[in-house]
Write a protein that holds these residues in place. Structure first.
Motif, short mmCIF file in Angstrom:
data_model
loop_
_atom_site.label_atom_id
_atom_site.label_comp_id
_atom_site.label_asym_id
_atom_site.label_seq_id
_atom_site.Cartn_x
_atom_site.Cartn_y
_atom_site.Cartn_z
N ILE A 1 0.85 -1.20 0.00
CA ILE A 1 0.00 0.00 0.00
C ILE A 1 0.88 1.25 0.00
CG2 ILE A 1 -1.76 1.30 1.27
CD1 ILE A 1 -2.76 -1.34 2.43
N ILE A 2 1.98 1.21 0.78
CA ILE A 2 2.90 2.34 0.80
C ILE A 2 3.59 2.49 -0.56
CG2 ILE A 2 4.97 3.29 1.92
CD1 ILE A 2 4.11 1.84 4.48
N PHE A 3 3.95 1.34 -1.17
CA PHE A 3 4.52 1.40 -2.53
C PHE A 3 3.53 2.04 -3.50
CE2 PHE A 3 7.13 -2.63 -1.43
CZ PHE A 3 8.17 -1.85 -0.95
N GLU A 4 2.24 1.73 -3.33
CA GLU A 4 1.20 2.30 -4.20
C GLU A 4 1.11 3.81 -4.03
OE1 GLU A 4 -2.35 2.05 -6.77
OE2 GLU A 4 -0.44 1.01 -6.53
N LEU A 5 1.22 4.29 -2.78
CA LEU A 5 1.21 5.74 -2.54
C LEU A 5 2.38 6.40 -3.26
CD1 LEU A 5 0.40 5.85 1.31
CD2 LEU A 5 -1.12 6.56 -0.55
N ARG A 6 3.54 5.75 -3.21
CA ARG A 6 4.73 6.29 -3.89
C ARG A 6 4.55 6.29 -5.39
NH1 ARG A 6 9.28 3.53 -5.89
NH2 ARG A 6 11.07 4.92 -6.22
N ARG A 7 3.98 5.20 -5.91
CA ARG A 7 3.80 5.09 -7.37
C ARG A 7 2.88 6.18 -7.90
NH1 ARG A 7 0.33 3.82 -10.90
NH2 ARG A 7 -1.28 3.26 -9.38
N ILE A 8 1.72 6.39 -7.19
CA ILE A 8 0.76 7.38 -7.66
C ILE A 8 1.35 8.80 -7.57
CG2 ILE A 8 -1.50 8.43 -7.20
CD1 ILE A 8 -2.42 5.66 -6.19
N ALA A 9 2.10 9.07 -6.51
CA ALA A 9 2.63 10.42 -6.31
C ALA A 9 3.71 10.76 -7.32
CB ALA A 9 3.17 10.55 -4.89
N PHE A 10 4.60 9.80 -7.59
CA PHE A 10 5.77 10.12 -8.42
C PHE A 10 5.76 9.41 -9.77
CE2 PHE A 10 7.17 10.34 -3.90
CZ PHE A 10 7.25 11.72 -3.82
N ASP A 11 4.67 8.67 -10.05
CA ASP A 11 4.52 7.99 -11.33
C ASP A 11 5.75 7.15 -11.65
OD1 ASP A 11 3.22 7.20 -13.60
OD2 ASP A 11 3.91 8.91 -14.81
N LEU B 1 -3.53 4.92 7.10
CA LEU B 1 -3.06 4.45 5.78
C LEU B 1 -4.24 4.25 4.83
CD1 LEU B 1 -0.58 3.63 4.16
CD2 LEU B 1 -0.85 1.29 5.03
N ASP B 2 -5.36 3.75 5.34
CA ASP B 2 -6.57 3.59 4.52
C ASP B 2 -7.01 4.94 3.95
OD1 ASP B 2 -6.53 0.94 5.23
OD2 ASP B 2 -8.11 1.10 6.73
N ASN B 3 -6.98 5.96 4.80
CA ASN B 3 -7.39 7.30 4.36
C ASN B 3 -6.46 7.86 3.29
OD1 ASN B 3 -9.65 7.55 5.99
ND2 ASN B 3 -8.56 8.52 7.67
N MET B 4 -5.16 7.65 3.48
CA MET B 4 -4.18 8.14 2.51
C MET B 4 -4.36 7.46 1.16
SD MET B 4 -0.91 8.20 5.11
CE MET B 4 0.34 8.74 3.96
N LEU B 5 -4.60 6.15 1.18
CA LEU B 5 -4.81 5.42 -0.07
C LEU B 5 -6.10 5.86 -0.75
CD1 LEU B 5 -3.69 3.18 -1.90
CD2 LEU B 5 -5.06 1.54 -0.61
N TYR B 6 -7.15 6.12 0.06
CA TYR B 6 -8.42 6.59 -0.51
C TYR B 6 -8.22 7.94 -1.21
CZ TYR B 6 -13.35 7.96 -0.86
OH TYR B 6 -14.58 8.35 -1.34
N LEU B 7 -7.47 8.84 -0.59
CA LEU B 7 -7.20 10.14 -1.19
C LEU B 7 -6.42 9.97 -2.49
CD1 LEU B 7 -7.07 13.32 -0.93
CD2 LEU B 7 -4.88 12.97 0.21
N ALA B 8 -5.41 9.10 -2.47
CA ALA B 8 -4.57 8.90 -3.65
C ALA B 8 -5.35 8.32 -4.82
CB ALA B 8 -3.40 8.00 -3.29
N ARG B 9 -6.32 7.45 -4.52
CA ARG B 9 -7.06 6.79 -5.60
C ARG B 9 -8.29 7.57 -6.06
NH1 ARG B 9 -6.93 0.44 -3.53
NH2 ARG B 9 -4.85 -0.05 -4.35
N HIS B 10 -8.99 8.21 -5.12
CA HIS B 10 -10.26 8.86 -5.48
C HIS B 10 -10.14 10.37 -5.67
CE1 HIS B 10 -11.53 5.00 -3.72
NE2 HIS B 10 -12.57 5.10 -4.52
#
Length: 726
Positions: free
Chosen positions: A323-333, A380-389
């Motif tokens: 999930i943390i890797f996903e946050l990094r991927r979305i932020a920095f492509d 972490l759930d909230n951060m992922l929700y923000l990153a995706r939605h």
């Protein structure tokens, strides 16, 4: 010459005869008084008679409550509770529909009296009513088509009597059969049920669920959310309230593992949108009871987050690390695959750099940041929700702070964790609902993921406020304090939607908060110079006496208190007020919430102030020790107080709100000659003292008051200038 203190003058009625005026000696046995009254009208078998208060409640006079009789009271001679119970027990079994209907109507009315109820229950009256519900009504269902109104009334009076009898708490709810539960559930599940029958059936099911874990399982098998939803789509707010109450009861008593499943079913059935359309946005104003039930539903829904809030992240769990890797991927492509090109050290360095940009405290292993509970994995759930939605907002926040100077960057990861914790505190996630609160927020019923959306709005607010404050890492706590104030002030305005909440926050910028704080500071200005402090000390006793008089005047006006029971919608009230001479507390039951003050004469009981030994508050109160799990929450404990009087007896209160709690505890302490220590006394003291100080210092405006008095000048060399009056 006034009559003795133990003698009261009353009027006594008997059907078909003129009322009789007589004096009652309260020291005389009640049976002897009844015998005397019967002999006056030539009535034999006085043991078959009793006295009632003729005020609409028709409560029986007993040795326990005879002190309620006041001078000028109107009493009624009637058949004794036992005889009435015996007659009604026979009449409700009549083969005549009309006679049975009339008997059940009388039973529903009489069952409110505890003396009658005990006699009727001792005759297995409740068993008879349940048998009538289980099987007796089937004989009349053939007549339902031609006598539908009569059938509905017959059943509604039966259920009303049952509910009133059970409300006295004499019979355990665990004693009822599955057949009875199925029958009651059947009335709820049926589409075209009489409104009165439906109301009482819902009330019975709610009480069953709340009062017995065993019955919860049986009711849950019979009632489905699908059957309850149609009752919310009508226009009868009472039925809607009872329906939400049953849903809340099922939610509250469901085992932990079942609640998430139930929440999923409610989402599938679109409960939230149905409540929003048919209740919250209905043209009918929401009454207090419905507001309370919506508040309970809101609390129970948010409490589903407690599990994630109290779950620590396992730094070794690869799924969670992804999930943390996903946050990094979305932020920095970037590609988050750990085996992508480059050496191990280079990849570690790259991850550390990106995790620092994401604002984590631990740049090497950010999973450690989520081991703090609360908020645990919920952050972490909230951060992922923000990153995706809300991907654009997420990327903007991260990149914006990445490009700032190190000292002014807003750490997204740390902010998200702290903000999630703050929102859980504001919404009291994990706490049980209060019995007296009506504080629901319509905006949380406008979205299926309302908490996550709430977070997304607030994290953008935090980033905006950080920039406005030109904050650095050292200012983190100051920023969160301002953000909390912004959120609380916006919530106080009760926005109807999340967009409206966002709009309100836009108007509460950091500059605006500073203005509000400055204004409040000026209104509560505290002068610290010694002369001013001496003046404050001098006038403080006057202000305290003024507050004391106000508290006692409020006690003289009186307050309506609610009787808390497991079946909350059957509102029962009682009123208490202090006599004008401050010597007696008058109190008594009411049928409904009063409009204005209740006269002393209509309150049946009294307690001399001289008999009061102490005032007890909070968890030490006897009625708080007796309450079940639903009552054992912080808010109710903060509103509870009891009066201890002679013979170690208690008069128990649960105040309608914090203000009334403070007024009554202050007033009672003042009567006992004790110090008034409530928060409202401190607040009133500060406000009144500040006003009085400003009034007295008006003439000294713009004049600097010295810290110390001016020095006394030296004596003059001679006193020739003194004028001799002689």
């Amino acid at each position: 010459m006034p009559p003795p203190a133990d003698t009261v003058k009353v009027a006594i009625e008997w059907p078909g005869a003129f009322p009789k005026l007589m004096e009652i000696d309260q020291k005389k046995p009640l049976s002897a008084i009844i015998k005397e009254v019967c002999e006056g009208w030539s009535l034999g078998n006085h043991e078959n008679f009793a006295l009632q208060i003729a005020d609409g409640t028709n409560f029986y006079i007993t040795e326990k409550n005879r002190s309620d009789i006041k001078n000028g009271s109107i009493l009624r001679l009637t058949t004794s509770p036992y005889q009435t119970a015996l007659q009604l027990h026979e009449r409700i079994q009549s083969s005549s529909m009309d006679a049975k209907l009339e008997a059940l109507k009388d039973l529903a009315s009489a069952s409110r009296d505890v003396t009658f109820a005990l006699d009727f229950i001792n005759m297995d009256g409740i068993s008879l009513l349940t048998q009538m519900v289980e099987s007796g009504t089937e004989r009349y269902q053939k007549l339902q088509k031609i006598m539908k109104p009569c059938f509905g009334d017959l059943l509604s009076f039966t259920l009303t009597a049952f509910v009133e009898l059970m409300d006295h708490g004499v019979v355990s709810w665990d004693t009822f059969s599955v057949a009875f539960i199925k029958k009651i559930a059947g009335y709820v599940n049926k589409a075209a049920t009489d409104a009165a029958v439906l109301q009482r059936s819902l009330a019975i099911l709610e009480s069953m669920v709340l009062n017995s874990q065993d019955l919860y399982h049986k009711v849950a098998q019979e009632i489905t959310i699908g059957h309850l939803i149609p009752h919310l789509q009508g226009t009868d707010q009472d039925i809607q309230t009872y329906t939400v109450a049953v849903i809340n009861a099922l939610f509250l008593k469901a085992p932990e593992e079942r609640r998430q499943e139930m929440a999923h079913i409610l989402a599938q059935k679109q409960l939230r949108s149905i409540i929003l359309s048919n209740v919250i946005r209905s043209p009918t104003p929401i009454n207090d009871e419905m507001a309370h039930q919506l508040y309970v539903l809101q609390v129970l829904t948010f409490n589903l987050l407690e599990d994630r809030m109290m779950t620590k992240m396992d730094p070794q769990d690869q799924a969670q690390r992804d999930i943390i890797f996903e946050l990094r991927r979305i932020a920095f492509d970037v590609d988050c695959e750990p085996n992508s090109g480059g050496g191990v050290d280079k990849r570690k360095s790259m991850y550390t750099r990106d995790y620092k940009k994401l604002g984590f405290i631990n740049h090497v292993n950010p999973a450690v940041d989520f081991t703090q509970i609360p908020p645990g994995m919920l952050a972490l759930d909230n951060m992922l929700y923000l990153a995706r939605h809300h991907q654009d907002a997420y990327i903007r926040i991260v990149l914006e702070n990445s490009s700032r100077e190190d000292k002014h960057e807003c750490p997204f990861g740390r902010s998200s964790i702290e903000l999630t914790k703050m929102l859980c505190e504001i919404l009291k996630v994990g706490e049980l609902p209060s019995e007296n609160c009506h504080n629901f927020h319509p905006m949380f019923f406008t979205h299926d993921r309302s908490f996550e959306e709430f977070f997304c709005i607030c994290i953008q607010l935090l980033n905006k406020t950080w920039k406005e404050m030109r904050a650095t890492g050292e200012d983190f706590n100051k920023v969160t304090q301002v953000v909390r104030e912004q959120i609380m002030r916006a919530l106080t305005l009760k926005p109807n939607s999340l967009d409206q909440f966002k709009s309100r926050l836009q108007n509460l910028s950091y500059t605006e908060i500073l203005k509000i704080r400055q204004s409040e500071r000026m209104n509560q200005e505290d002068f610290q110079s010694r002369p001013i402090l001496e003046l404050r000390e001098k006038i403080q006793p006057e202000i305290m006496e003024l507050i004391k008089q106000q508290r006692l005047n409020r006690l003289c006006e009186g307050t309506c208190f609610r009787k808390i029971s497991s079946r909350r919608r059957q509102d029962k009230f009682w009123y208490c007020r202090l006599s004008p001479n401050h010597k007696v507390l008058h109190y008594g039951d009411l049928e409904e919430s009063p409009q204005g003050e209740v006269p002393h004469d209509s309150l049946q009981d009294k307690l001399p102030v001289a008999d009061i030994k102490a005032v007890i508050t909070g968890k030490d109160c006897p009625h708080m020790k007796e309450k079940g799990a639903l009552k054992q929450n912080k808010e109710v404990l903060e509103l509870a107080f009891s009066i201890l009087y002679e013979s170690d007896e208690y008069l128990n209160f649960i105040a309608p709100d914090k203000h009334e709690y403070c007024v009554w505890t202050d007033g009672l302490n003042a009567l006992l000659g004790k110090e008034m220590t409530s928060d409202y006394t401190k607040s009133d003291m500060d406000t009144l003292l500040s006003m009085e100080m400003k009034l007295r210092l008006l003439d000294l405006e713009n004049i600097q008051i010295p810290e110390a008095p001016p020095p006394i000048p030296k004596e003059p060399s001679n006193y020739d200038f003194v004028y001799d009056c002689n």
